[in-house]
Design a protein around this motif. Structure first.
Motif, PDB file in Angstrom:
ATOM      1  N   SER A  91       0.849  -1.183   0.000  1.00  0.00           N
ATOM      2  CA  SER A  91       0.000   0.000   0.000  1.00  0.00           C
ATOM      3  C   SER A  91       0.888   1.237   0.000  1.00  0.00           C
ATOM      4  O   SER A  91       2.045   1.178   0.429  1.00  0.00           O
ATOM      5  CB  SER A  91      -0.895   0.024   1.249  1.00  0.00           C
ATOM      6  N   VAL A 122       1.077   5.572   0.750  1.00  0.00           N
ATOM      7  CA  VAL A 122       0.519   6.811   1.289  1.00  0.00           C
ATOM      8  C   VAL A 122       1.207   7.965   0.577  1.00  0.00           C
ATOM      9  O   VAL A 122       2.438   8.110   0.655  1.00  0.00           O
ATOM     10  CB  VAL A 122       0.723   6.912   2.814  1.00  0.00           C
ATOM     11  N   THR A 136      -2.195   7.884   9.526  1.00  0.00           N
ATOM     12  CA  THR A 136      -2.670   7.184   8.328  1.00  0.00           C
ATOM     13  C   THR A 136      -1.886   5.910   8.099  1.00  0.00           C
ATOM     14  O   THR A 136      -2.453   4.848   7.794  1.00  0.00           O
ATOM     15  CB  THR A 136      -2.564   8.106   7.106  1.00  0.00           C
ATOM     16  N   GLU A 178      -3.153   1.995   7.969  1.00  0.00           N
ATOM     17  CA  GLU A 178      -2.939   1.150   6.797  1.00  0.00           C
ATOM     18  C   GLU A 178      -2.123  -0.094   7.136  1.00  0.00           C
ATOM     19  O   GLU A 178      -2.316  -1.151   6.525  1.00  0.00           O
ATOM     20  CB  GLU A 178      -2.260   1.958   5.689  1.00  0.00           C
ATOM     21  N   VAL A 188      -3.428   5.738  -0.774  1.00  0.00           N
ATOM     22  CA  VAL A 188      -4.142   6.787  -0.045  1.00  0.00           C
ATOM     23  C   VAL A 188      -3.429   8.114  -0.279  1.00  0.00           C
ATOM     24  O   VAL A 188      -2.245   8.252   0.038  1.00  0.00           O
ATOM     25  CB  VAL A 188      -4.181   6.497   1.467  1.00  0.00           C
ATOM     26  N   GLU A 214      -7.628  12.302   1.143  1.00  0.00           N
ATOM     27  CA  GLU A 214      -8.180  12.353   2.493  1.00  0.00           C
ATOM     28  C   GLU A 214      -7.656  13.621   3.153  1.00  0.00           C
ATOM     29  O   GLU A 214      -6.600  14.135   2.791  1.00  0.00           O
ATOM     30  CB  GLU A 214      -7.717  11.147   3.317  1.00  0.00           C
TER      31      GLU A 214
END
Length: 290
Positions: free
Chosen positions: A135, A137, A180, A184, A193, A264
């Motif tokens: 993932s 960020v 965050t 995650e 994200v 976000e």
């Protein structure tokens, strides 16, 4: 177990602290030779690994549920993109060998393969780690990037590579990034994200925030394009790094560096960040005097 790279840096340290505050098991990975006693005293396991050493990273990742990784630009190398790919490949090898999930720090604009200066290193990281289900960020411009200009702000001027001065720029606070990332790390899926502060801020807004924090007028002032290299050279950067920074500021100012989707929003405001930063500097000065 959650493994954290870059624990002695801004985001890595913040992520590790949030995890420890939540009583979650943490293993910080430091560069070989770095003293880990402070982290051990906080309750973290300490491992050492060079980020180019896939075998050492595999040892550090073994038994972990997820790892936080990052690939900061190596300004001292002759080619930071070659270095970035080497680090990303080491991460991929170690993650694949151990079956560990990864959450990687990326950046606004990382969707572009070129034309973003230093941010290209995060594009490389995304491309390489996408194959192991990581993932990502993607924060906006780091709020702390303004802090080197605090001495100038005390004289009433905020120098800005961003232009025009009234154009809002997406920012992100380290605390919001950490929250965050911690979220995650505990998810089972993989996604990207994009993250921004509570509101986007222009250089004029930043000057206003620090004016309130310092209790004196601060005015934003554009660093003219012809003066960029001279201003950047004061950081002691090699020529290749200067070119990368020039490309980055051009990317922001033309709007090429932007979020791919809708980000976000974090909790931190520029006013809150400015006040907290000024307060912390004053506390540090008092501690030094004592």
């Amino acid at each position: 177990m959650f493994v954290i790279l870059g624990a002695n840096g801004q985001t890595g340290g913040a992520v590790a602290r949030v995890l420890l505050q939540q009583d979650l098991p943490v293993r910080v990975v430091l560069r070989p030779g770095r003293d880990g006693r402070e982290w051990a005293s906080r309750g973290a396991e300490v491992a050492h690994a060079d980020v180019h050493d896939a075998a050492a990273l595999s040892d550090a990742f073994t038994g972990a549920q997820a790892a936080y990784v990052l690939n900061p630009p190596d300004y001292g190398s002759e080619d930071m993109l070659v270095s970035a790919r080497s680090i990303a490949e080491s991460y991929r090898t170690a993650l694949d060998a151990t079956g560990t999930r990864a959450v990687a720090l990326s950046s606004i604009g990382a969707q572009h393969p070129e034309g973003t200066g230093n941010i290209v290193t995060t594009h490389i990281l995304e491309q390489v780690l996408h194959t192991v289900g990581a993932s990502f960020v993607r924060p906006g411009n780091f709020m702390p990037n303004w802090l080197p200009s605090l001495p100038a702000m005390r004289t009433g001027v905020l120098p800005s590579f961003f232009s025009p001065l009234d154009k809002p720029v997406p920012h992100a606070a380290v605390e919001d990034i950490a929250r965050t990332v911690v979220r995650e790390l505990q998810r089972p899926d993989s996604r990207t994200v994009e993250l921004a502060a509570a509101t986007d801020c222009s250089p004029n807004d930043v000057a206003s925030a620090f004016s309130a924090g310092l209790g004196q007028p601060v005015t934003a002032q554009v660093i003219e394009r012809d003066d960029w290299r001279q201003a950047l050279s004061q950081w002691g950067l090699p020529e290749a790094a200067l070119a990368s920074w020039v490309e980055l500021w051009e990317g922001f100012n033309t709007g090429y560096i932007s979020f791919e989707g809708t980000p976000e929003r974090g909790e931190t405001t520029m006013n809150g960040f400015a006040q907290a930063s000024v307060n912390q500097v004053e506390v540090n000065q008092v501690e030094v005097q004592q």
